[in-house]
Scaffold this motif. Structure first.
Motif, PDB file in Angstrom:
ATOM      1  N   ALA A  12      18.439 107.736 -16.275  1.00 31.94           N
ATOM      2  CA  ALA A  12      19.051 106.455 -15.908  1.00 31.94           C
ATOM      3  C   ALA A  12      18.291 105.307 -16.561  1.00 31.94           C
ATOM      4  CB  ALA A  12      19.068 106.291 -14.388  1.00 31.94           C
ATOM      5  N   TRP A  13      16.966 105.391 -16.575  1.00 28.50           N
ATOM      6  CA  TRP A  13      16.147 104.358 -17.204  1.00 28.50           C
ATOM      7  C   TRP A  13      16.401 104.295 -18.706  1.00 28.50           C
ATOM      8  CZ3 TRP A  13      11.620 105.122 -20.331  1.00 28.50           C
ATOM      9  CH2 TRP A  13      10.944 103.946 -20.642  1.00 28.50           C
ATOM     10  N   LEU A  14      16.489 105.455 -19.354  1.00 26.76           N
ATOM     11  CA  LEU A  14      16.753 105.478 -20.793  1.00 26.76           C
ATOM     12  C   LEU A  14      18.129 104.894 -21.129  1.00 26.76           C
ATOM     13  CD1 LEU A  14      15.328 108.946 -21.849  1.00 26.76           C
ATOM     14  CD2 LEU A  14      14.495 106.692 -22.526  1.00 26.76           C
ATOM     15  N   GLY A  63      18.742 106.337  -4.403  1.00 24.74           N
ATOM     16  CA  GLY A  63      18.025 105.211  -5.005  1.00 24.74           C
ATOM     17  C   GLY A  63      18.176 105.198  -6.519  1.00 24.74           C
ATOM     18  N   GLY A  64      18.174 106.375  -7.125  1.00 23.97           N
ATOM     19  CA  GLY A  64      18.382 106.468  -8.569  1.00 23.97           C
ATOM     20  C   GLY A  64      19.757 105.991  -8.992  1.00 23.97           C
ATOM     21  N   VAL A  65      20.757 106.293  -8.198  1.00 21.81           N
ATOM     22  CA  VAL A  65      22.116 105.816  -8.489  1.00 21.81           C
ATOM     23  C   VAL A  65      22.164 104.292  -8.395  1.00 21.81           C
ATOM     24  CG1 VAL A  65      24.484 105.760  -7.604  1.00 21.81           C
ATOM     25  CG2 VAL A  65      23.280 107.940  -7.821  1.00 21.81           C
ATOM     26  N   MET A  66      21.501 103.754  -7.388  1.00 18.35           N
ATOM     27  CA  MET A  66      21.482 102.297  -7.251  1.00 18.35           C
ATOM     28  C   MET A  66      20.757 101.657  -8.429  1.00 18.35           C
ATOM     29  SD  MET A  66      23.277 101.576  -4.679  1.00 18.35           S
ATOM     30  CE  MET A  66      22.891  99.855  -4.519  1.00 18.35           C
ATOM     31  N   PHE A  67      19.685 102.270  -8.895  1.00 20.06           N
ATOM     32  CA  PHE A  67      18.997 101.757 -10.079  1.00 20.06           C
ATOM     33  C   PHE A  67      19.918 101.813 -11.293  1.00 20.06           C
ATOM     34  CE2 PHE A  67      16.722 102.911 -13.989  1.00 20.06           C
ATOM     35  CZ  PHE A  67      16.124 101.693 -14.234  1.00 20.06           C
ATOM     36  N   PHE A  68      20.636 102.905 -11.447  1.00 25.15           N
ATOM     37  CA  PHE A  68      21.544 103.054 -12.583  1.00 25.15           C
ATOM     38  C   PHE A  68      22.613 101.966 -12.571  1.00 25.15           C
ATOM     39  CE2 PHE A  68      25.327 104.918 -14.612  1.00 25.15           C
ATOM     40  CZ  PHE A  68      24.806 105.124 -15.878  1.00 25.15           C
ATOM     41  N   LEU A  69      23.109 101.634 -11.382  1.00 25.25           N
ATOM     42  CA  LEU A  69      24.155 100.620 -11.287  1.00 25.25           C
ATOM     43  C   LEU A  69      23.626  99.204 -11.490  1.00 25.25           C
ATOM     44  CD1 LEU A  69      26.215 101.993  -8.268  1.00 25.25           C
ATOM     45  CD2 LEU A  69      26.851 102.044 -10.691  1.00 25.25           C
ATOM     46  N   THR A  70      22.442  98.920 -10.958  1.00 23.01           N
ATOM     47  CA  THR A  70      21.951  97.544 -10.959  1.00 23.01           C
ATOM     48  C   THR A  70      20.829  97.279 -11.948  1.00 23.01           C
ATOM     49  OG1 THR A  70      20.305  97.991  -9.247  1.00 23.01           O
ATOM     50  CG2 THR A  70      22.504  97.286  -8.509  1.00 23.01           C
ATOM     51  N   GLY A  71      20.062  98.284 -12.298  1.00 22.76           N
ATOM     52  CA  GLY A  71      18.913  98.082 -13.167  1.00 22.76           C
ATOM     53  C   GLY A  71      17.697  97.552 -12.445  1.00 22.76           C
ATOM     54  N   GLU A  72      17.694  97.565 -11.122  1.00 14.77           N
ATOM     55  CA  GLU A  72      16.579  97.038 -10.335  1.00 14.77           C
ATOM     56  C   GLU A  72      15.737  98.181  -9.780  1.00 14.77           C
ATOM     57  OE1 GLU A  72      17.145  93.907  -7.619  1.00 14.77           O
ATOM     58  OE2 GLU A  72      18.892  93.117  -8.665  1.00 14.77           O
ATOM     59  N   MET A 127      13.141 120.533  -7.437  1.00 22.92           N
ATOM     60  CA  MET A 127      13.671 119.308  -6.829  1.00 22.92           C
ATOM     61  C   MET A 127      12.974 118.077  -7.399  1.00 22.92           C
ATOM     62  SD  MET A 127      14.071 120.268  -2.836  1.00 22.92           S
ATOM     63  CE  MET A 127      15.509 121.110  -2.221  1.00 22.92           C
ATOM     64  N   THR A 128      11.660 118.139  -7.508  1.00 26.33           N
ATOM     65  CA  THR A 128      10.891 117.003  -8.019  1.00 26.33           C
ATOM     66  C   THR A 128      11.235 116.713  -9.478  1.00 26.33           C
ATOM     67  OG1 THR A 128       9.099 117.565  -6.502  1.00 26.33           O
ATOM     68  CG2 THR A 128       8.565 116.095  -8.334  1.00 26.33           C
ATOM     69  N   VAL A 129      11.313 117.751 -10.290  1.00 27.92           N
ATOM     70  CA  VAL A 129      11.666 117.564 -11.693  1.00 27.92           C
ATOM     71  C   VAL A 129      13.083 117.003 -11.817  1.00 27.92           C
ATOM     72  CG1 VAL A 129      12.132 118.807 -13.852  1.00 27.92           C
ATOM     73  CG2 VAL A 129      10.042 119.259 -12.578  1.00 27.92           C
ATOM     74  N   GLY A 130      13.984 117.461 -10.963  1.00 26.77           N
ATOM     75  CA  GLY A 130      15.354 116.946 -10.989  1.00 26.77           C
ATOM     76  C   GLY A 130      15.418 115.456 -10.679  1.00 26.77           C
ATOM     77  N   VAL A 131      14.679 115.025  -9.674  1.00 26.76           N
ATOM     78  CA  VAL A 131      14.660 113.600  -9.313  1.00 26.76           C
ATOM     79  C   VAL A 131      14.055 112.774 -10.443  1.00 26.76           C
ATOM     80  CG1 VAL A 131      13.584 111.914  -7.765  1.00 26.76           C
ATOM     81  CG2 VAL A 131      14.670 113.943  -6.824  1.00 26.76           C
ATOM     82  N   ILE A 132      12.925 113.234 -10.976  1.00 19.37           N
ATOM     83  CA  ILE A 132      12.275 112.497 -12.057  1.00 19.37           C
ATOM     84  C   ILE A 132      13.169 112.443 -13.295  1.00 19.37           C
ATOM     85  CG2 ILE A 132      10.326 112.558 -13.664  1.00 19.37           C
ATOM     86  CD1 ILE A 132       8.654 113.665 -11.293  1.00 19.37           C
ATOM     87  N   ALA A 133      13.824 113.564 -13.603  1.00 23.74           N
ATOM     88  CA  ALA A 133      14.709 113.597 -14.775  1.00 23.74           C
ATOM     89  C   ALA A 133      15.902 112.660 -14.587  1.00 23.74           C
ATOM     90  CB  ALA A 133      15.202 115.020 -15.025  1.00 23.74           C
ATOM     91  N   PHE A 134      16.482 112.651 -13.396  1.00 26.47           N
ATOM     92  CA  PHE A 134      17.632 111.778 -13.140  1.00 26.47           C
ATOM     93  C   PHE A 134      17.255 110.312 -13.296  1.00 26.47           C
ATOM     94  CE2 PHE A 134      20.348 109.258 -10.347  1.00 26.47           C
ATOM     95  CZ  PHE A 134      21.591 109.595 -10.837  1.00 26.47           C
ATOM     96  N   ILE A 135      16.158 109.926 -12.683  1.00 28.58           N
ATOM     97  CA  ILE A 135      15.728 108.526 -12.767  1.00 28.58           C
ATOM     98  C   ILE A 135      15.295 108.190 -14.196  1.00 28.58           C
ATOM     99  CG2 ILE A 135      14.015 106.858 -11.945  1.00 28.58           C
ATOM    100  CD1 ILE A 135      14.204 108.317  -9.207  1.00 28.58           C
TER     101      ILE A 135
END
Length: 130
Positions: free
Chosen positions: A30-32, A98-107, A19-27
């Motif tokens: 998204a950052w990349l 939160g990762g989805v929101m970051f992906f959409l907004t970049g914040e 679960m932790t690796v999945g969250v980190i990988a998703f975020i």
């Protein structure tokens, strides 16, 4: 009848790690993608409703983790194991939202509440040891 042995601590550790690796990988992905400029930035103001839903969902997820934590304390062994995984999954949901929101907004500030709830879920609900 073929009975399976009960899951060990190693299995639950593996679940938490996945679960932790999945969250980190998703975020991280998204950052990349955001860093390469392949996605247009959606202004935060135009996502006001979704941002409100995200904060409400993260708050409800935090409350659910705490309720599940209290329920785990008074549960049987089998139920304790199931509720532990459910608690971690609720925290993971908050982090991914939160990762989805970051992906959409970049914040980055929109990632932090969900990541905090996920960290709380991992800290408040330890590995089942029985």
């Amino acid at each position: 009848m073929n009975r399976r042995p009960a899951p060990t601590v190693k299995v639950f550790f593996l679940i938490r790690t996945a679960m932790t690796v999945g969250v980190i990988a998703f975020i991280g992905v998204a950052w990349l993608i955001r860093g390469r400029g392949q996605v247009t930035v959606v202004p935060t103001a135009s996502l006001a409703t979704l941002t409100t839903v995200m904060y409400a969902s993260v708050g409800l997820a935090a409350a659910a983790v705490m309720v599940l934590r209290l329920r785990i304390a008074s549960s049987t062994t089998g139920m304790r194991r199931s509720l532990s995984v459910v608690s971690w999954a609720v925290g993971e949901f908050a982090a991914l939202f939160g990762g989805v929101m970051f992906f959409l907004t970049g914040e980055w500030r929109l990632v932090l509440p969900g990541a905090l709830v996920f960290a709380i879920a991992l800290a408040a609900v330890p590995l089942p040891r029985d």
